[in-house]
Motif scaffolding. Sequence first.
Motif, PDB file in Angstrom:
ATOM      1  N   GLY A   1       1.177   4.591  -2.683  1.00  0.00           N
ATOM      2  CA  GLY A   1       0.802   5.907  -2.171  1.00  0.00           C
ATOM      3  C   GLY A   1      -0.457   5.871  -1.332  1.00  0.00           C
ATOM      4  N   GLU A   2      -0.870   4.666  -0.904  1.00  0.00           N
ATOM      5  CA  GLU A   2      -2.103   4.558  -0.121  1.00  0.00           C
ATOM      6  C   GLU A   2      -1.778   4.575   1.363  1.00  0.00           C
ATOM      7  N   TYR A   3      -1.374   5.727   1.844  1.00  0.00           N
ATOM      8  CA  TYR A   3      -1.121   5.892   3.274  1.00  0.00           C
ATOM      9  C   TYR A   3      -1.457   7.318   3.635  1.00  0.00           C
ATOM     10  N   HIS A   4      -1.493   7.563   4.952  1.00  0.00           N
ATOM     11  CA  HIS A   4      -1.908   8.893   5.359  1.00  0.00           C
ATOM     12  C   HIS A   4      -0.706   9.777   5.641  1.00  0.00           C
ATOM     13  N   GLU A   5      -0.852  11.017   5.264  1.00  0.00           N
ATOM     14  CA  GLU A   5       0.178  12.018   5.484  1.00  0.00           C
ATOM     15  C   GLU A   5      -0.626  13.263   5.797  1.00  0.00           C
TER      16      GLU A   5
ATOM     17  N   ARG B   1       0.841  -1.210   0.000  1.00  0.00           N
ATOM     18  CA  ARG B   1       0.000   0.000   0.000  1.00  0.00           C
ATOM     19  C   ARG B   1       0.871   1.253   0.000  1.00  0.00           C
ATOM     20  N   ARG B   2       1.995   1.185   0.677  1.00  0.00           N
ATOM     21  CA  ARG B   2       2.920   2.330   0.675  1.00  0.00           C
ATOM     22  C   ARG B   2       3.457   2.597  -0.714  1.00  0.00           C
TER      23      ARG B   2
END
Lengths: 338, 317
Positions: free
Chosen positions: B58-62, B54-55
Motif C-alpha cells: 500500500g506504499e504508493y500514491h493515490e 511497495r504496491r
Amino acid sequence: MARRVVITGISSHWGAELARRLERDPAIEYIAGIDTRPPPAELERTEFIEADIRSPLLSRVLPSTEADTVVHCGILWYPEPGRPPRVLHEINVIGTLQLLAACERTESLEAVVVRGSAAIYGSEGASPSFFTEDLAGQVRLRTRFQRDIAELEEYFLNFARRHPRLVCTMLRYQPEVGPDLPSPLVRYLSLPVVPVQLGFDPRLQLLHADDATGALERAVHNPVRGAVNVGPDGAISLSRALRILRRSPLPVPAPLFEPAMRRLGARLGAGALLEDGMRLLRFGRGVDNRRMRDDLGFEPAYDAVGAIEDLARAADARRIGPDLHPGTIAGRLIGIDR
Amino acid sequence: MSRAGEQPAPEAIADFLRDVRVGVERGMDPLAAAQAASESLPERLRGALETVVRRLRGEYHEDEWGFDEQFAEAVFPIFEFLYRVWWRVEVEGVRNVPSHGRALLVANHAGSLFPFDATMMTMAVMKEHPLPRWPRFLVLDWAFVLPYISTFIRRCGGVPASRHNATRLLEEDELVMVFPEGVKGTGKSFADRYRVQRFGRGGFVEVALRTRSPIIPVAVVGSEEIYPKLGESQAMARAVGAPFVPITPTFPWLGPLGLIPLPSRWRIEFCEPVDISEHPPEAAEDRRVVFDISERVRETIQEKLYENLVKRGSVFL
C-alpha cells in the motif's frame, strides 16, 4: 466566560471522550452527561444525570442544569449492549425530538451541537466525489439509518429556524477509525481475511477518532450555524487501506456478499446498520471539508491515509503470531524497512 | 544508464536463486540469504521488484479522487498500442492545450459500446505535448455503478460526470475533458456519424465561466467507426440497466470478439481556445451568454470534424 455544557450519550465512546477533553479545560465550569447507563469511571468532574433522552422527563431535567451548550452525542451508528437494533430508530429520531423539546424550555441555552452523520448523502456510485453541505437530499436515501438522519436533520433545521437566537450546529461525520474505537468498521478492518465486493474498490474517507473528538470539542468552543462536514483530507481506496493494514482481501461476488456480511455482521456488532456499511463498502463516499477548516476552524491531525496508518501501527503492536501478509514477507525478502 | 553490462532478467533470477541456495548451504537462514542475494540483483530488476512490493504494502500514491498514476502508467502500453498501431492517431494543435493551469477540453463523443475518445485524447496529450500531463475526464454516471469498470476508470483519472466534480477539478488547476453530448453522442446511429448532437443545457460553459477556465474545443475523427451502431436492443438495455445497448456488425453476434473495436484511422485536433474572459463569473447565470458560447463551441467542433474527415481520407487504410 464560564461555560456550562451538557452532553447526551455520555456513556458512549464519543460522549465520554468529549467530556474527558472538556474536563481539562478550566474555562468550562460545569459538565453534565445524560445517559441511561453510567459513564466510564475515568470521568472526574462530569455530573451524571441518569435519564432517557426519549422520555418527556428530560424537559424538566435539562433546564435545571442552566446549560449554555447542549452537545447531542446520543445518535447511535450501531447497536450497543442494551440497545438492540430495533430501538436505534427510536433513540435517534424520537430521542432527538425530545431533546430539542427540552432545549426549547432551557432559557440559558445559547448553542446546540448535534453529532450527526454524512450518511445523509447516501453512498452511490455516481455521486459527486466531494459532497458540499448544500448537496444533502439530492439522492434517494436507501437505508433506515440514512432516512433517520435525514428526518432528524429536518427536525433540527425547523428548530433552528424557530429559534434564530440559538446557534445550531449539525456536524456530519464520516465514519471513524481509531485504535481504541470499538466500532463494527474497525472490527471489520481487523479481520484476518476481509471480505470485499468483487470488482468494487470504494473510495473512503475514514476519520481518525482523535480528530472526531477534536472537531466536536472545537464545535463546543466555536459553534457555527448550519451543517458542517467532518471528514479527513484526501481519500483512500479500500484495497490500499487493507494493504497498509496488512489484511488480505477476500473478493466475494456481489450476490454472495450480502448474505456473507449478514452472518458476519452480527459478530462485528453492526446489526441493523449493516445495510449502510455494505453500501459504503461498495461505493464509498467523499465529503468536502472546507467548511470544517474555514468556518469551524478545525484542522485535522490525520488525513485519510494517516488515519489508516495509525490503525496499522496499533494493530501491529497488538499482533499475536507472525505477520504473514505477502507485503510484509516480500518486503523482508528484499529488505524494505517498515 | 548503461544497460550493456546488465544481464537479461531470467539469468538474473537464476543467479538470485543460486545465491540464496549457496547462502542456505553455508548455514545462513533463508531470509537473510534472500536479502543478501537481492542486493546483487541488477539495479533495474531490483527497482521493478521494489515497486511491486511497495504496491503490495500500500506504499504508493493515490490522489483524493482515486487517480492512481502508477496504475495509469502500467496500463499505458495497452492504450499506446491502440493509439499507434490500431488506430494510427494523428494529432494537430496539441500546443493549444496549456501546459499548466486549469483548462476545459470539450470534445465530440462517439463509439457506442466503449467510447475510447477520452483515452485517445489522453494519449495525445501525454505523447505529443512538450509538457505532458494527465488530463482528468468526466464519465457518464452509469459507468460508476459497474464492477471493475468503475474502479478502472477511477484509477485512470475519470470521475462521475457532475458539475461539482468539474468545478472542483478546475479549481485545483487540472486539465479536464468533458463530452457535453453525453449519451446522445455515443448512442447515435452510424448514419448520424460526425453530426454533433445537442450540448445539453450548457453546464460546461457555466463551470468554465465560474472557474474562469479557457475552453478548448477538440474534434475527434475516427471514434465513430470503431463500433458502428446499426441498431439497439432495448431488452438487453433493460436487463443490465444501461442507457442503451448497441448492435454493431460484430456485437453481440461474435460474442466477446465483438468487443474488439474496428481499426479505423483517427485524427484529433485541439482547436484554439475560445476566449470567454470578457464575461464575468456571474455571466454563468445568463442563459443567453451560456447558450451563445455553448453554440460557438459546438459549431467549431462540427466545422473541424468536417475538415479532418477530408484530411483523413480513407476510413481504414
